[in-house]
Design a protein around this motif. Structure first.
Motif, PDB file in Angstrom:
ATOM      1  N   MET A  88      13.585  -8.254  11.377  1.00 25.64           N
ATOM      2  CA  MET A  88      13.047  -6.916  11.593  1.00 25.64           C
ATOM      3  C   MET A  88      13.307  -6.054  10.371  1.00 25.64           C
ATOM      4  O   MET A  88      14.298  -6.243   9.656  1.00 25.64           O
ATOM      5  N   PHE A  89      12.420  -5.089  10.133  1.00 24.95           N
ATOM      6  CA  PHE A  89      12.529  -4.204   8.981  1.00 24.95           C
ATOM      7  C   PHE A  89      12.387  -2.750   9.425  1.00 24.95           C
ATOM      8  O   PHE A  89      11.609  -2.438  10.330  1.00 24.95           O
ATOM      9  N   LEU A  90      13.145  -1.888   8.766  1.00 27.54           N
ATOM     10  CA  LEU A  90      13.033  -0.444   8.958  1.00 27.54           C
ATOM     11  C   LEU A  90      12.560   0.158   7.648  1.00 27.54           C
ATOM     12  O   LEU A  90      13.153  -0.081   6.594  1.00 27.54           O
ATOM     13  N   THR A  91      11.489   0.940   7.700  1.00 27.06           N
ATOM     14  CA  THR A  91      10.865   1.504   6.500  1.00 27.06           C
ATOM     15  C   THR A  91      10.785   3.015   6.626  1.00 27.06           C
ATOM     16  O   THR A  91      10.508   3.543   7.709  1.00 27.06           O
ATOM     17  N   ARG A  92      11.025   3.695   5.499  1.00 27.39           N
ATOM     18  CA  ARG A  92      10.906   5.152   5.437  1.00 27.39           C
ATOM     19  C   ARG A  92       9.953   5.528   4.308  1.00 27.39           C
ATOM     20  O   ARG A  92      10.072   5.043   3.194  1.00 27.39           O
ATOM     21  N   PHE A  93       9.002   6.406   4.631  1.00 27.85           N
ATOM     22  CA  PHE A  93       7.997   6.841   3.664  1.00 27.85           C
ATOM     23  C   PHE A  93       7.875   8.358   3.747  1.00 27.85           C
ATOM     24  O   PHE A  93       7.698   8.919   4.834  1.00 27.85           O
ATOM     25  N   ARG A  94       7.977   9.045   2.600  1.00 28.63           N
ATOM     26  CA  ARG A  94       7.831  10.495   2.598  1.00 28.63           C
ATOM     27  C   ARG A  94       6.369  10.853   2.359  1.00 28.63           C
ATOM     28  O   ARG A  94       5.737  10.376   1.408  1.00 28.63           O
ATOM     29  N   VAL A  95       5.835  11.706   3.238  1.00 28.88           N
ATOM     30  CA  VAL A  95       4.435  12.099   3.191  1.00 28.88           C
ATOM     31  C   VAL A  95       4.291  13.326   2.294  1.00 28.88           C
ATOM     32  O   VAL A  95       5.049  14.296   2.417  1.00 28.88           O
ATOM     33  N   ASN A  96       3.298  13.285   1.413  1.00 25.05           N
ATOM     34  CA  ASN A  96       2.987  14.424   0.541  1.00 25.05           C
ATOM     35  C   ASN A  96       1.985  15.308   1.275  1.00 25.05           C
ATOM     36  O   ASN A  96       0.776  15.093   1.214  1.00 25.05           O
ATOM     37  N   THR A  97       2.494  16.315   1.964  1.00 21.06           N
ATOM     38  CA  THR A  97       1.636  17.142   2.819  1.00 21.06           C
ATOM     39  C   THR A  97       0.684  18.026   2.026  1.00 21.06           C
ATOM     40  O   THR A  97      -0.204  18.668   2.617  1.00 21.06           O
ATOM     41  N   ALA A  98       0.826  18.087   0.697  1.00 16.85           N
ATOM     42  CA  ALA A  98      -0.104  18.875  -0.111  1.00 16.85           C
ATOM     43  C   ALA A  98      -1.431  18.152  -0.319  1.00 16.85           C
ATOM     44  O   ALA A  98      -2.403  18.763  -0.778  1.00 16.85           O
ATOM     45  N   ARG A  99      -1.489  16.877   0.035  1.00 18.44           N
ATOM     46  CA  ARG A  99      -2.699  16.097  -0.199  1.00 18.44           C
ATOM     47  C   ARG A  99      -3.604  16.111   1.032  1.00 18.44           C
ATOM     48  O   ARG A  99      -3.136  16.036   2.174  1.00 18.44           O
ATOM     49  N   ALA A 100      -4.889  16.184   0.781  1.00 18.56           N
ATOM     50  CA  ALA A 100      -5.860  16.226   1.871  1.00 18.56           C
ATOM     51  C   ALA A 100      -5.798  14.962   2.721  1.00 18.56           C
ATOM     52  O   ALA A 100      -5.949  15.007   3.942  1.00 18.56           O
ATOM     53  N   GLY A 101      -5.565  13.818   2.080  1.00 16.83           N
ATOM     54  CA  GLY A 101      -5.478  12.567   2.820  1.00 16.83           C
ATOM     55  C   GLY A 101      -4.313  12.559   3.782  1.00 16.83           C
ATOM     56  O   GLY A 101      -4.417  12.033   4.902  1.00 16.83           O
ATOM     57  N   ALA A 102      -3.200  13.149   3.375  1.00 17.30           N
ATOM     58  CA  ALA A 102      -2.041  13.232   4.254  1.00 17.30           C
ATOM     59  C   ALA A 102      -2.328  14.112   5.454  1.00 17.30           C
ATOM     60  O   ALA A 102      -2.009  13.765   6.602  1.00 17.30           O
ATOM     61  N   ARG A 103      -2.946  15.264   5.212  1.00 18.16           N
ATOM     62  CA  ARG A 103      -3.251  16.170   6.320  1.00 18.16           C
ATOM     63  C   ARG A 103      -4.241  15.532   7.297  1.00 18.16           C
ATOM     64  O   ARG A 103      -4.159  15.743   8.514  1.00 18.16           O
ATOM     65  N   ARG A 104      -5.168  14.752   6.772  1.00 18.69           N
ATOM     66  CA  ARG A 104      -6.137  14.059   7.640  1.00 18.69           C
ATOM     67  C   ARG A 104      -5.415  13.047   8.533  1.00 18.69           C
ATOM     68  O   ARG A 104      -5.672  12.989   9.746  1.00 18.69           O
ATOM     69  N   LEU A 105      -4.508  12.282   7.967  1.00 16.85           N
ATOM     70  CA  LEU A 105      -3.785  11.290   8.757  1.00 16.85           C
ATOM     71  C   LEU A 105      -2.880  11.943   9.790  1.00 16.85           C
ATOM     72  O   LEU A 105      -2.794  11.501  10.937  1.00 16.85           O
ATOM     73  N   LEU A 106      -2.202  13.012   9.395  1.00 25.07           N
ATOM     74  CA  LEU A 106      -1.277  13.672  10.308  1.00 25.07           C
ATOM     75  C   LEU A 106      -1.994  14.360  11.462  1.00 25.07           C
ATOM     76  O   LEU A 106      -1.385  14.634  12.503  1.00 25.07           O
ATOM     77  N   SER A 107      -3.280  14.623  11.299  1.00 21.49           N
ATOM     78  CA  SER A 107      -4.028  15.314  12.353  1.00 21.49           C
ATOM     79  C   SER A 107      -4.442  14.389  13.484  1.00 21.49           C
ATOM     80  O   SER A 107      -4.856  14.856  14.542  1.00 21.49           O
ATOM     81  N   SER A 108      -4.342  13.059  13.284  1.00 20.11           N
ATOM     82  CA  SER A 108      -4.849  12.118  14.285  1.00 20.11           C
ATOM     83  C   SER A 108      -3.932  10.908  14.417  1.00 20.11           C
ATOM     84  O   SER A 108      -3.853  10.090  13.489  1.00 20.11           O
ATOM     85  N   PRO A 109      -3.228  10.752  15.543  1.00 16.46           N
ATOM     86  CA  PRO A 109      -2.451   9.532  15.755  1.00 16.46           C
ATOM     87  C   PRO A 109      -3.285   8.262  15.677  1.00 16.46           C
ATOM     88  O   PRO A 109      -2.776   7.209  15.296  1.00 16.46           O
ATOM     89  N   GLN A 110      -4.562   8.351  16.013  1.00 15.97           N
ATOM     90  CA  GLN A 110      -5.435   7.181  15.938  1.00 15.97           C
ATOM     91  C   GLN A 110      -5.606   6.740  14.485  1.00 15.97           C
ATOM     92  O   GLN A 110      -5.513   5.548  14.164  1.00 15.97           O
ATOM     93  N   LEU A 111      -5.859   7.697  13.576  1.00 19.65           N
ATOM     94  CA  LEU A 111      -6.009   7.361  12.160  1.00 19.65           C
ATOM     95  C   LEU A 111      -4.704   6.844  11.577  1.00 19.65           C
ATOM     96  O   LEU A 111      -4.688   5.882  10.796  1.00 19.65           O
TER      97      LEU A 111
END
Length: 240
Positions: free
Chosen positions: A1-24
């Motif tokens: 098993m693996f545990l991964t941590r990734f910091r999201v750059n909320t200034a980017r449009a792609g990040a905001r798009r992903l954060l707006s939809s659990p499906q995406l």
């Protein structure tokens, strides 16, 4: 098993798009594996291990994606769309050694984002319907009901530290209650339908009562809506 941590750059449009939809975001997470296991597929080490993920909004500038998976992920696509392509990345840790070291009686701080629901019926002949808990008191009670079978108990406060006569018995905070709606493809009806989830984040301290059961909880998730960012509990050393 693996545990991964990734910091999201909320200034980017792609990040905001992903954060707006659990499906995406679910799709982006599952794209991290060249040969992904179907959610909930058995593995050699744990019959219930699956891909789990969670978004932590620690502050406006610090949003973290946590991911637990049977395979090591490659988040290059997420770095390119929602990270810092030239200076940022992600960290993946071998989770197995940590899981193997869990011992009965040990105490940890924890975080969990969950979909606290229960089944109700209005009349005796009516089918049961899954309904979300909406208040902090009921959401906390939902988690406390999961303790025994999940391998832990939430630590109780000393009586002199309780601020309320009722409802403040445990070292547990329920916060960031959200109701999120998104479109989901419906293969049966060949279209899209709306999904609405109520989620809550739990922070607290727990004591391990059954290490094997807790290992299953940490790798298989707790509660419903695991594909949409719910069910991943993480632990960190308890201080004091």
């Amino acid at each position: 098993m693996f545990l991964t941590r990734f910091r999201v750059n909320t200034a980017r449009a792609g990040a905001r798009r992903l954060l707006s939809s659990p499906q995406l975001l679910h799709g982006a997470v599952m794209a991290s594996f060249a040969e992904p296991l179907p959610p909930g597929a058995p593995t050699a080490g744990d019959a219930a291990a699956r891909v789990l993920w969670r978004i932590d909004h620690n502050s406006r500038s610090e949003v973290l994606l946590y991911l637990v998976s049977p395979q090591r992920p490659d988040l290059t696509h997420l770095v390119e769309e929602a990270g810092w392509p030239t200076t940022g990345g992600w960290q993946t840790f071998d989770y197995g050694a940590f899981l193997d070291g869990l011992a009965a009686g040990s105490t940890w701080t924890f975080r969990l984002t969950a979909n606290p629901v229960h089944s109700i019926r209005r009349t005796p002949d009516e089918p049961t319907k899954r309904t979300a808990h909406l208040t902090q008191r009921h959401q906390a009670a939902w988690l406390l009901k999961q303790q025994e079978r999940s391998g832990f108990t939430v630590v109780e406060k000393a009586p002199e530290r309780r601020l309320l006569s009722e409802g403040d018995e445990h070292e547990l905070v329920v916060h960031r209650q959200r109701s999120v709606s998104f479109g989901k493809n419906d293969r049966v009806r060949a279209g899209r339908h709306k999904v609405t989830l109520v989620t809550a984040t739990y922070d607290g301290r727990l004591r391990v009562t059954d290490p094997d059961a807790l290992r299953r909880t940490l790798t298989a998730g707790l509660g419903k809506a695991k594909a949409y960012g719910c069910g991943l509990m993480t632990l960190s050393p308890a201080r004091g």
